[in-house]
Design an enzyme around this catalytic site. Structure first.
Site, PDB file in Angstrom:
ATOM      1  N   TYR A  30      -2.752  -2.459 -21.853  1.00  0.00           N
ATOM      2  CA  TYR A  30      -2.105  -2.188 -20.405  1.00  0.00           C
ATOM      3  C   TYR A  30      -1.238  -0.867 -20.638  1.00  0.00           C
ATOM      4  O   TYR A  30       0.003  -0.871 -20.899  1.00  0.00           O
ATOM      5  CB  TYR A  30      -1.182  -3.156 -19.837  1.00  0.00           C
ATOM      6  CG  TYR A  30      -1.753  -4.537 -19.565  1.00  0.00           C
ATOM      7  CD1 TYR A  30      -3.071  -4.430 -18.985  1.00  0.00           C
ATOM      8  CD2 TYR A  30      -1.373  -5.487 -20.021  1.00  0.00           C
ATOM      9  CE1 TYR A  30      -3.702  -5.791 -18.881  1.00  0.00           C
ATOM     10  CE2 TYR A  30      -1.884  -6.747 -19.952  1.00  0.00           C
ATOM     11  CZ  TYR A  30      -3.019  -6.937 -19.139  1.00  0.00           C
ATOM     12  OH  TYR A  30      -3.678  -8.097 -19.180  1.00  0.00           O
ATOM     13  N   ASP A  37       5.402  -5.808 -13.230  1.00  0.00           N
ATOM     14  CA  ASP A  37       6.063  -5.939 -14.780  1.00  0.00           C
ATOM     15  C   ASP A  37       7.363  -4.792 -14.860  1.00  0.00           C
ATOM     16  O   ASP A  37       8.289  -5.362 -15.522  1.00  0.00           O
ATOM     17  CB  ASP A  37       4.962  -5.076 -15.583  1.00  0.00           C
ATOM     18  CG  ASP A  37       3.815  -5.929 -15.873  1.00  0.00           C
ATOM     19  OD1 ASP A  37       3.114  -6.047 -14.626  1.00  0.00           O
ATOM     20  OD2 ASP A  37       3.623  -6.515 -16.975  1.00  0.00           O
ATOM     21  N   TYR A  82      -8.059   1.598 -20.915  1.00  0.00           N
ATOM     22  CA  TYR A  82      -8.089   0.764 -19.698  1.00  0.00           C
ATOM     23  C   TYR A  82      -8.925   1.011 -18.669  1.00  0.00           C
ATOM     24  O   TYR A  82      -9.177   2.189 -18.381  1.00  0.00           O
ATOM     25  CB  TYR A  82      -6.525   0.837 -18.953  1.00  0.00           C
ATOM     26  CG  TYR A  82      -6.383  -0.060 -17.861  1.00  0.00           C
ATOM     27  CD1 TYR A  82      -5.961  -1.675 -18.090  1.00  0.00           C
ATOM     28  CD2 TYR A  82      -6.576   0.152 -16.653  1.00  0.00           C
ATOM     29  CE1 TYR A  82      -6.194  -2.486 -16.996  1.00  0.00           C
ATOM     30  CE2 TYR A  82      -6.466  -0.727 -15.572  1.00  0.00           C
ATOM     31  CZ  TYR A  82      -6.236  -2.002 -15.780  1.00  0.00           C
ATOM     32  OH  TYR A  82      -6.080  -3.167 -14.929  1.00  0.00           O
ATOM     33  N   GLN A 108       1.446  -4.853  -5.652  1.00  0.00           N
ATOM     34  CA  GLN A 108       1.673  -6.609  -6.569  1.00  0.00           C
ATOM     35  C   GLN A 108       3.118  -6.919  -5.885  1.00  0.00           C
ATOM     36  O   GLN A 108       3.598  -6.301  -4.975  1.00  0.00           O
ATOM     37  CB  GLN A 108       2.030  -6.135  -7.827  1.00  0.00           C
ATOM     38  CG  GLN A 108       0.849  -6.320  -8.698  1.00  0.00           C
ATOM     39  CD  GLN A 108       1.114  -6.107 -10.199  1.00  0.00           C
ATOM     40  OE1 GLN A 108       2.005  -5.373 -10.619  1.00  0.00           O
ATOM     41  NE2 GLN A 108       0.375  -6.748 -11.146  1.00  0.00           N
ATOM     42  N   ASP A 170      -4.490 -12.807 -11.781  1.00  0.00           N
ATOM     43  CA  ASP A 170      -5.888 -12.076 -11.309  1.00  0.00           C
ATOM     44  C   ASP A 170      -7.001 -13.145 -11.256  1.00  0.00           C
ATOM     45  O   ASP A 170      -7.808 -13.172 -10.260  1.00  0.00           O
ATOM     46  CB  ASP A 170      -6.178 -11.073 -12.452  1.00  0.00           C
ATOM     47  CG  ASP A 170      -5.141 -10.373 -12.731  1.00  0.00           C
ATOM     48  OD1 ASP A 170      -3.928 -10.159 -12.005  1.00  0.00           O
ATOM     49  OD2 ASP A 170      -5.165  -9.694 -13.527  1.00  0.00           O
ATOM     50  N   ARG A 202     -10.272 -14.088 -21.299  1.00  0.00           N
ATOM     51  CA  ARG A 202     -10.243 -12.874 -20.044  1.00  0.00           C
ATOM     52  C   ARG A 202     -11.232 -13.304 -19.037  1.00  0.00           C
ATOM     53  O   ARG A 202     -12.071 -14.028 -19.316  1.00  0.00           O
ATOM     54  CB  ARG A 202     -10.510 -11.468 -20.436  1.00  0.00           C
ATOM     55  CG  ARG A 202      -9.688 -10.836 -21.461  1.00  0.00           C
ATOM     56  CD  ARG A 202      -8.274 -10.318 -20.902  1.00  0.00           C
ATOM     57  NE  ARG A 202      -8.695  -9.360 -19.903  1.00  0.00           N
ATOM     58  CZ  ARG A 202      -7.609  -8.770 -19.295  1.00  0.00           C
ATOM     59  NH1 ARG A 202      -6.262  -9.129 -19.442  1.00  0.00           N
ATOM     60  NH2 ARG A 202      -7.813  -7.970 -18.263  1.00  0.00           N
ATOM     61  N   TYR A 358      -5.987 -17.034 -19.398  1.00  0.00           N
ATOM     62  CA  TYR A 358      -5.254 -16.185 -18.514  1.00  0.00           C
ATOM     63  C   TYR A 358      -4.592 -16.882 -17.369  1.00  0.00           C
ATOM     64  O   TYR A 358      -3.757 -17.739 -17.640  1.00  0.00           O
ATOM     65  CB  TYR A 358      -6.476 -15.405 -18.053  1.00  0.00           C
ATOM     66  CG  TYR A 358      -6.058 -13.707 -17.615  1.00  0.00           C
ATOM     67  CD1 TYR A 358      -5.174 -13.153 -18.358  1.00  0.00           C
ATOM     68  CD2 TYR A 358      -6.682 -13.105 -16.508  1.00  0.00           C
ATOM     69  CE1 TYR A 358      -4.727 -11.696 -17.951  1.00  0.00           C
ATOM     70  CE2 TYR A 358      -6.414 -12.035 -16.172  1.00  0.00           C
ATOM     71  CZ  TYR A 358      -5.299 -11.193 -16.897  1.00  0.00           C
ATOM     72  OH  TYR A 358      -5.057  -9.985 -16.368  1.00  0.00           O
ATOM     73  N   TRP A 359      -4.990 -16.717 -16.142  1.00  0.00           N
ATOM     74  CA  TRP A 359      -4.502 -17.376 -14.997  1.00  0.00           C
ATOM     75  C   TRP A 359      -5.015 -18.707 -14.815  1.00  0.00           C
ATOM     76  O   TRP A 359      -4.490 -19.327 -13.559  1.00  0.00           O
ATOM     77  CB  TRP A 359      -4.146 -16.485 -13.872  1.00  0.00           C
ATOM     78  CG  TRP A 359      -3.127 -15.434 -14.088  1.00  0.00           C
ATOM     79  CD1 TRP A 359      -3.635 -14.204 -14.341  1.00  0.00           C
ATOM     80  CD2 TRP A 359      -1.715 -15.560 -14.014  1.00  0.00           C
ATOM     81  NE1 TRP A 359      -2.331 -13.367 -14.517  1.00  0.00           N
ATOM     82  CE2 TRP A 359      -1.300 -14.082 -14.328  1.00  0.00           C
ATOM     83  CE3 TRP A 359      -0.682 -16.555 -13.717  1.00  0.00           C
ATOM     84  CZ2 TRP A 359       0.121 -13.724 -14.232  1.00  0.00           C
ATOM     85  CZ3 TRP A 359       0.597 -16.338 -13.546  1.00  0.00           C
ATOM     86  CH2 TRP A 359       0.932 -14.861 -13.957  1.00  0.00           C
ATOM     87  N   GLU A 402       1.340 -12.568 -24.151  1.00  0.00           N
ATOM     88  CA  GLU A 402       1.318 -12.352 -22.680  1.00  0.00           C
ATOM     89  C   GLU A 402       1.231 -13.745 -22.092  1.00  0.00           C
ATOM     90  O   GLU A 402       1.623 -13.880 -21.049  1.00  0.00           O
ATOM     91  CB  GLU A 402      -0.002 -11.661 -22.633  1.00  0.00           C
ATOM     92  CG  GLU A 402      -0.304 -11.190 -20.944  1.00  0.00           C
ATOM     93  CD  GLU A 402      -1.484 -10.382 -20.773  1.00  0.00           C
ATOM     94  OE1 GLU A 402      -2.330 -10.312 -22.044  1.00  0.00           O
ATOM     95  OE2 GLU A 402      -1.807  -9.975 -19.740  1.00  0.00           O
TER      96      GLU A 402
HETATM   97  C1  9YW Z   1      -5.475  -6.375 -15.368  1.00  0.00           C
HETATM   98  C2  9YW Z   1       0.189  -5.948 -16.564  1.00  0.00           C
HETATM   99  C3  9YW Z   1      -0.650  -6.960 -15.753  1.00  0.00           C
HETATM  100  C4  9YW Z   1       0.143  -7.910 -14.742  1.00  0.00           C
HETATM  101  C5  9YW Z   1      -0.719  -8.915 -14.159  1.00  0.00           C
HETATM  102  C6  9YW Z   1      -1.813  -9.659 -15.095  1.00  0.00           C
HETATM  103  C7  9YW Z   1      -2.526  -8.472 -16.075  1.00  0.00           C
HETATM  104  C8  9YW Z   1      -3.954  -6.537 -15.483  1.00  0.00           C
HETATM  105  O1  9YW Z   1      -1.638  -7.555 -16.698  1.00  0.00           O
HETATM  106  O2  9YW Z   1      -3.432  -7.977 -15.199  1.00  0.00           O
HETATM  107  O3  9YW Z   1      -5.948  -5.378 -15.943  1.00  0.00           O
HETATM  108  O4  9YW Z   1      -5.920  -7.290 -15.118  1.00  0.00           O
HETATM  109  O5  9YW Z   1      -2.558 -10.554 -14.428  1.00  0.00           O
HETATM  110  O6  9YW Z   1      -0.027  -9.795 -13.465  1.00  0.00           O
HETATM  111  O7  9YW Z   1       0.769  -7.232 -13.669  1.00  0.00           O
HETATM  112  O8  9YW Z   1       1.016  -6.755 -17.330  1.00  0.00           O
END
Ligand code: 9YW
Length: 435
Positions: A30, A37, A82, A108, A170, A202, A358-359, A402
C-alpha cells in the site's frame, strides 16, 4: 519490555513516513495515503511526534474536493506496485475533484473528527493543538456536510456506501449476497496485491471483478452521487461507517465548544447527531442476533451477519447501557471462547468464517482499538482489558502484521500474522494501547 515494543512500533511508523508529509500503510503493498489509516497513524504519532501527526492530517485534508468529499486513497506519488491506481480511478471525472491531487472517487470511514479529538487528548501543548484544530476543523465539518447532503437519500441519518472499499472491510462475507445479485464482466488485469501477499490471504479474482465493475459504473456517471444512489448495485448502510461518523460528530461538537463562537455549526451537528443515533438504533439493530447489522439499501433487506463492525457502535456510545450489555453477550458467546483472541472480524460460528482470509475472520488491530475504548465507555472493564491484552500479545509474538489469526492454536508451528508486515496502524495503535 513495553519500552522495547513501543520503540519497535515507532521504528515501523518512522520507516513508513514519507517526505511528502504522509505515511504509507505498508511498504510495497500500500504505497499511498489511505483515509482511515491516516487517522489511526496520526494517533500513534501524537504520542511522540506531534508535528508528524499534524502533517498526516494536514496532508490528507489538502486533497479534499470542493464539495467536501475526502477520498479513500490519495495518490501523492507515482507507484506501480498497487492496482488499481490513479489511471483506473480517474477522479478528475468529477467536476469538483481536487485539481492538485489524484485520488480515488470513493471514501472511507469518517475518522478524522475523532482523530482531532484524540490528538487533543494526547497533546501536552493543548494551546498549540487547539490552534491546529482551529485551522482544520471546518474541512472536517464540510466533509460531514457532504455526507448528510449526498449520502442519505431517504433522510434517515444513515449514510450509504457504494463500494465495499468504502467500508474498510473489503472482502467481508457481508457482501457475498450482494455479489450474487451482480454479474460483472471478467477483468483481464494484473493484480499487484497478490505479488506481495499470499493469494490465500487475499480476495479472489472474481471478487475483484465486482470491485472494479462498481468503480466503472461510478465513472460512467462521473462519480455523481445522485446517479450512484440511483444506479449502483452496491448501496449499503454500514454500522461501522455510521458509528465513525457519529463518533466524529460528537468530537466536532466538543472541539467547536472549546474553540468558541460556532453556535450554528454546533446546532447543526447536534441535529445530525440525533437523527443518526436514532437511525442506527431503529434500523440497524437486530434484536434476534443481539447485534448491529448492515442494511442492503439497493435490495431493501438487512444483511444478517455478526461482524466486528456490529460492535463498533459501542465506540460512539450509540446503544444504551442495556443494549450495550446485549452486544457484549453476543461478542462473548460467538467471538470470545478461551481458545480465541478477541476480536475476530467475522462471526467464528458462521460457516463463512475463515481465520486466515483478510476481513473474513482475522483480528484487525484498528477494530480492537475501537472496541477497547467502546467497552470502557460502558464500564465493561474486564473484557476491555482482554481486548487490549490480546492485541498486544498478538503483535508482540508475531510482529506488526496487517491482520492475525484469532485461534490460539491454529495447528501451525510457525504461526504468524498475515498480510502486509510493518503495518502502520498496527504500530500506531499499539503505541496508544501501551500508554
Ligand atoms: C486494498 C490500507 C487499506 C485499509 C483497508 C484494508 C486494505 C486496501 O488496506 O484495503 O487494496 O484492498 O482493507 O481497510 O485502509 O491499509
Amino acid at each position: 519490555m513495553i519500552e522495547n515494543l513501543t520503540q519497535r512500533a515507532k521504528e515501523v511508523l518512522n520507516g513508513n513516513f514519507q517526505a511528502e508529509g504522509f505515511t504509507i500503510p505498508s511498504k510495497g503493498l500500500y504505497p499511498f495515503q489511505w483515509k482511515w489509516d491516516s487517522g489511526f497513524i496520526a494517533i500513534g504519532f501524537a504520542h511522540y511526534d506531534m508535528e508528524k501527526a499534524k502533517a498526516e492530517i494536514g496532508t490528507l485534508l489538502k486533497a479534499q474536493w470542493d464539495n467536501g468529499f475526502i477520498p479513500h486513497i490519495v495518490f501523492h506519488t507515482e507507484n506501480d506496485s498497487y492496482f488499481p491506481g490513479a489511471d483506473f480511478h480517474q477522479s478528475n471525472l468529477h467536476p469538483q475533484s481536487s485539481k492538485k491531487y489524484r485520488s480515488t472517487g470513493m471514501t472511507q470511514p469518517p475518522v478524522t473528527g475523532f482523530v482531532l479529538q484524540e490528538m487533543y487528548r494526547i497533546a501536552d501543548d493543548k494551546q498549540d493543538l487547539l490552534r491546529f484544530i482551529e485551522e482544520h476543523i471546518d474541512k472536517v465539518y464540510q466533509n460531514h456536510a457532504y455526507f448528510y447532503t449526498h449520502r442519505d437519500p431517504n433522510n434517515e441519518g444513515l449514510m450509504y456506501i457504494y463500494h465495499n472499499w468504502e467500508s474498510g472491510t473489503d472482502n467481508s462475507p457481508v457482501w457475498d449476497a450482494i455479489w450474487e445479485t451482480m454479474n460483472p464482466p471478467h477483468y483481464d488485469v494484473k493484480r499487484k496485491d497478490t505479488t506481495h501477499v499470499d493469494v490465500s490471504q487475499r480476495p479472489s479474482n472474481r471478487e475483484y471483478d465486482h470491485y472494479l465493475y462498481l468503480i466503472d459504473i461510478a465513472k460512467e456517471h462521473r462519480y455523481d452521487d445522485a446517479k450512484i444512489a440511483e444506479l449502483s448495485p452496491f448501496l449499503v448502510q454500514d454500522p461501522l461507517f455510521n458509528a465513525m461518523l457519529i463518533k466524529s460528530n460528537e468530537a466536532l461538537i466538543e472541539l467547536y465548544g472549546l474553540i468558541g463562537n460556532n453556535t450554528e455549526k454546533i446546532r447543526q451537528l447536534k441535529q445530525w447527531q440525533e437523527k443518526s443515533i436514532r437511525g442506527c438504533n431503529e434500523k440497524l439493530f437486530d434484536e434476534a442476533l443481539g447485534a448491529y447489522v448492515h442494511y442492503d439499501l439497493r435490495n431493501d433487506r438487512p444483511i444478517r451477519h455478526v461482524t466486528s463492525s456490529s460492535f463498533s457502535p459501542l465506540f460512539a456510545k450509540i446503544p444504551d447501557q442495556d443494549r450495550a450489555a446485549i452486544l457484549v453477550k453476543t461478542m462473548l458467546e460467538r467471538f470470545g471462547g478461551d481458545d480465541k483472541y478477541l476480536c475476530a472480524s467475522f462471526d467464528p460460528t458462521d460457516e463463512r468464517f475463515d481465520p486466515r482470509k483478510y476481513w473474513r475472520g482475522p483480528v484487525w488491530i484498528n477494530m480492537n482499538w475501537m472496541l477497547y475504548y467502546g467497552l470502557k465507555n460502558y464500564g465493561f472493564l474486564k473484557i476491555a482489558e482482554r481486548m487490549r491484552k490480546d492485541s498486544i500479545e498478538l503483535i508482540e509474538r508475531d510482529g506488526f502484521y496487517e491482520y492475525f489469526d484469532c485461534r490460539k492454536d491454529n495447528g501451525e508451528p510457525n504461526r504468524r500474522g498475515y498480510g502486509g508486515s510493518n503495518f502502520s496502524w498496527s504500530a500506531a495503535l499499539l503505541i496508544d494501547l501501551l500508554k
